[in-house]
Design a protein around this motif. Structure first.
Motif, PDB file in Angstrom:
ATOM      1  N   ASN A  35      35.668  13.364  20.985  1.00 39.52           N
ATOM      2  CA  ASN A  35      35.000  13.300  22.277  1.00 39.52           C
ATOM      3  C   ASN A  35      33.667  12.597  22.070  1.00 39.52           C
ATOM      4  O   ASN A  35      32.669  13.223  21.734  1.00 39.52           O
ATOM      5  N   LYS A  38      30.049  13.561  23.648  1.00 34.39           N
ATOM      6  CA  LYS A  38      29.241  14.723  23.269  1.00 34.39           C
ATOM      7  C   LYS A  38      28.067  14.351  22.379  1.00 34.39           C
ATOM      8  O   LYS A  38      27.174  15.145  22.166  1.00 34.39           O
ATOM      9  N   PRO A  65      26.143  13.538  26.726  1.00 30.25           N
ATOM     10  CA  PRO A  65      26.394  14.311  27.942  1.00 30.25           C
ATOM     11  C   PRO A  65      25.204  14.275  28.889  1.00 30.25           C
ATOM     12  O   PRO A  65      24.057  14.200  28.458  1.00 30.25           O
TER      13      PRO A  65
END
Length: 166
Positions: A35, A38, A65
């Motif tokens: 991901n 992040k 984020p």
């Protein structure tokens, strides 16, 4: 009706599997889930250093984020060989006066939190930092570190080479 429900469920599973699978193949394969959103990322383009010891740290938060800011806990000025000329630690960065932080956008400003310099996603800010001494003209490297100890992400180092100006 049962046949239509099975076909719809099968199509849903195939579409979901293809979406997740192609994402993972694009980012490091199927070995582990990835991901990228992040991890924070910064850009230091436009940073200026002056021989009187003033650093105008131009910092942009370009990745990560949007639910919380990126926390800068260390800023270093280095000679090209890697020797530290001066550094500002988390305590110093956490207590920068508002007047020394100039945000490009008024929404979600970069600010000192008491323990770090917080830079929200999408913000471009110029932070004025002062060394307690003058430096000779020449080439220097300005480097920043995030709260997780990282000084690079996405294959990009959070540093920039600058020329000290009069």
């Amino acid at each position: 009706m049962e046949k239509e429900a099975i076909v719809a469920l099968l199509a849903f599973l195939i579409a979901t599997g293809m979406t997740l699978g192609l994402y993972q193949i694009d980012f490091q394969g199927l070995g582990h889930l990835t991901n990228w959103s992040k991890t924070v990322g910064y850009c230091l383009e436009g940073t200026k250093l002056f021989t009187n010891g003033t650093l105008f740290l131009q910092i942009s938060r370009v990745d990560g984020p949007d639910t919380y800011g990126g926390f800068i806990v260390l800023v270093q000025v280095l000679y090209p060989n890697g020797t530290v000329v001066y550094q500002w630690n988390a305590n110093q960065l956490g207590h920068i006066p508002k007047s020394d932080i100039h945000n490009e956008f008024s929404l979600h400003p970069a600010h000192s939190t008491g323990f770090a310099l917080c830079v929200p996603l999408g913000q471009n800010a110029t932070v004025m930092l002062n060394m307690p001494f003058h430096i000779p003209p020449g080439t220097y490297i300005v480097k920043v570190y995030d709260a997780n100890g990282a000084n690079a992400a996405y294959g990009q180092k959070w540093e920039i080479e600058v020329q000290a100006e009069s």
